[in-house]
Scaffold this motif. Structure first.
Motif, short mmCIF file in Angstrom:
data_model
loop_
_atom_site.label_atom_id
_atom_site.label_comp_id
_atom_site.label_asym_id
_atom_site.label_seq_id
_atom_site.Cartn_x
_atom_site.Cartn_y
_atom_site.Cartn_z
N GLY A 1 0.72 -1.14 -0.06
CA GLY A 1 -0.04 -0.03 -0.06
C GLY A 1 1.01 1.26 0.07
O GLY A 1 0.52 2.30 -0.72
N PHE A 2 2.07 1.29 0.68
CA PHE A 2 2.75 2.37 0.64
C PHE A 2 3.49 2.75 -0.78
O PHE A 2 3.65 3.58 -1.03
CB PHE A 2 4.02 2.36 1.84
N ALA A 3 3.85 1.49 -1.36
CA ALA A 3 4.41 1.62 -2.67
C ALA A 3 3.52 2.19 -3.64
O ALA A 3 3.72 2.93 -4.56
CB ALA A 3 5.03 0.36 -2.99
N VAL A 4 2.36 1.51 -3.50
CA VAL A 4 1.31 2.27 -4.63
C VAL A 4 0.81 3.73 -4.11
O VAL A 4 0.83 4.23 -5.24
CB VAL A 4 0.04 1.19 -4.43
N ALA A 5 0.79 4.09 -3.01
CA ALA A 5 0.45 5.60 -2.54
C ALA A 5 1.50 6.27 -3.07
O ALA A 5 1.30 7.36 -3.69
CB ALA A 5 0.19 5.53 -1.16
N PHE A 6 2.79 5.77 -2.87
CA PHE A 6 3.97 6.87 -3.20
C PHE A 6 4.01 6.77 -4.61
O PHE A 6 4.07 7.86 -5.36
CB PHE A 6 5.15 6.07 -2.72
N ALA A 7 3.70 5.69 -5.49
CA ALA A 7 3.68 5.93 -7.00
C ALA A 7 2.51 6.63 -7.49
O ALA A 7 2.69 7.26 -8.53
CB ALA A 7 3.47 4.38 -7.69
N LEU A 8 1.63 6.76 -6.98
CA LEU A 8 0.20 7.54 -7.33
C LEU A 8 0.63 9.05 -7.11
O LEU A 8 0.10 9.96 -7.95
CB LEU A 8 -1.07 6.94 -6.59
N HIS A 9 1.42 9.31 -6.04
CA HIS A 9 1.26 10.73 -5.48
C HIS A 9 2.85 11.17 -6.11
O HIS A 9 3.02 12.60 -6.00
CB HIS A 9 1.23 11.02 -4.29
N SER B 1 4.93 10.26 -8.86
CA SER B 1 5.49 9.76 -9.99
C SER B 1 4.54 10.37 -11.08
O SER B 1 3.39 10.85 -10.71
CB SER B 1 5.52 8.25 -9.95
N ARG B 2 4.85 10.06 -12.33
CA ARG B 2 4.18 10.27 -13.55
C ARG B 2 3.57 9.27 -14.17
O ARG B 2 3.54 9.36 -15.63
CB ARG B 2 5.01 11.35 -14.46
N LEU B 3 3.13 8.29 -13.37
CA LEU B 3 2.43 7.40 -14.21
C LEU B 3 1.35 7.64 -14.89
O LEU B 3 0.48 8.49 -14.43
CB LEU B 3 2.08 6.22 -13.01
N ARG B 4 0.93 6.81 -16.03
CA ARG B 4 -0.21 7.20 -16.70
C ARG B 4 -1.45 6.17 -16.18
O ARG B 4 -1.21 5.09 -15.63
CB ARG B 4 -0.05 6.85 -18.33
N GLY B 5 -2.75 6.82 -16.39
CA GLY B 5 -3.87 6.11 -15.77
C GLY B 5 -3.90 6.01 -14.42
O GLY B 5 -4.59 4.96 -13.91
#
Length: 205
Positions: free
Chosen positions: A123-131, A133-137
């Motif tokens: 969950g921490f990894a996903v939250a960090f990636a969402l806020h 990073s510049r991921l699409r989608g």
């Protein structure tokens, strides 16, 4: 209101000033009585809204007492009674003397620790990636994370079985035999349910 604000002008040479003054006083007294009567209307409305609020709050509390508290109280009372309806601790003594209880408690503790570690880390990894990073989608990912919370647990369990079960999609495509009905299957199901909650908590902080 206009009558209440009426002013009188006295005329010392005639008696009209006294009459006007007396009429003005009478009008003011009458307006004061009307104002006092109208001032009670908001109080009455406030009392009515309080009664409605009490009724609306009492209905859920009554439902909780009737459908939750009362059945639980019956279960607790019957757990302290034997077959002859006498007070006893025999049921608890038999339960605690069984080795399966200790084994089940240990398995539950290991399950909780494992699921917590996986859910918090992922969950921490996903939250960090969402806020960060510049991921699409990202919007699609957030919507997908809300599905396990919004959908019932039965739907989630059926989805995991249809995907990873013995006759699931993964087995049909790859031929892998995944032991889903065991410890790691429960860990996967609980982690899928706890992951979105960790992401929401970490994202809000």
């Amino acid at each position: 209101a206009a009558a209440c604000g009426h002013a009188s002008v006295s005329h010392p040479r005639t008696g009209r000033g006294c009459q006007r003054l007396a009429g003005s006083i009478t009008q003011r007294v009458g307006c004061g009585m009307n104002t006092a009567a109208w001032s009670q209307v908001p109080v009455r409305r406030e009392g009515a809204w309080r009664a409605v609020f009490v009724v609306l709050a009492a209905l859920p509390l009554l439902g909780l007492l009737l459908f939750v508290a009362w059945p639980l109280a019956l279960i607790v009372l019957r757990s302290f009674t034997g077959d002859d309806h006498a007070w006893t601790f025999t049921r608890y003594a038999t339960l605690l003397a069984s080795p399966r209880i200790l084994q089940a408690g240990w398995h539950s503790l290991v399950m909780a620790v494992t699921v917590t570690a996986i859910s918090v880390s992922a969950g921490f990894a996903v939250a960090f990636a969402l806020h960060r990073s510049r991921l699409r989608g990202k919007a699609l990912m957030r919507f997908a994370l809300l599905l396990p919370i919004l959908s019932p647990s039965l739907v989630q369990a059926l989805g995991i079985i249809f995907l990873l079960g013995r006759a699931g999609l993964v087995h049909q495509l790859t031929g892998w035999n995944i032991d889903l009905y065991g410890f790691w299957g429960l860990v996967l199901a609980n982690a899928c349910y706890g992951l979105p909650q960790v992401v929401l908590i970490v994202s809000s902080s």
